[in-house]
Design a protein around this motif. Sequence first.
Motif: not given
Length: 258
Positions: A44-58, A60-68
């Motif tokens: 679920k925490l990976y959503d910003p970088i795995l879901i949607g076409p704007d993953y290259l932007v999202n 970096a915006k949600h870096a801490n969430r991705i690392v968690l």
Amino acid sequence: MGTIQESKLEFMKVGDGMNSNRKAAKRVGVLFILAAVTAVIGLKLYDPILIGPDYLVNGAKHANRIVLGAVMELMLVVSAIGTATIMFPILRKYNETIALWHVCFRFLEAIVITVGVISVLSLLTLSREFAAAGAPDIVSYQSSGILLKAIHDWTFMLGPLFMLGINTIMYSYIFYKTRLVPRPLSILGMTGAISVFLCSLLVMFGVIEQISVWGGILALPVAANEMILAVWLISKGFNEHALASISVNKQNGGVTPT
């Protein structure tokens, strides 16, 4: 006098063995729950970088969430290895070969999941580079991003589906033969293993999507098995009578009755 002391020592050894098996069962149960919880949270925490076409932007915006999310999956890796290594001394009493295979395939599952974690963290690095570049050539970044996402998708299928099916069928088979846990639970484990393995093949050949209604239905039995098994092991532990029977039969060179 000597006979009485020997009996006391034997009784103490049996008691220590029961306590050790009880502790092992609780640890396995806790690790099964931890693995399930961290797997769901991590995905679920990976959503910003795995879901949607704007993953290259999202990304970096949600870096801490991705690392968690990556940390959660690494906890999943540790939990998966933990269940196998703790169960090994118990499973080997019935069949050392299957017990060893179980450990090996569980390690392979952990390696595959770790590769998936690396791909997501690499995708995060790509997203950060994209954000720092200002006006980059988006095509080249997207090409790299598609590749990294594909690696994660394949590892997500091979680890939690393909390898999980193999691992579950092995320990469930030994549980069924030895009655270390109630047989209905062992049957649920074998059914779930076959179901999730079938799901992996259907996903591999493009018949269904892993994140889909059919993917969820086919994965449900193995998920239910792990949670019910976890609760059982924490509350009841392994069947001590069955463990004693396995040890006696092994000492006598016999086969545990079915």
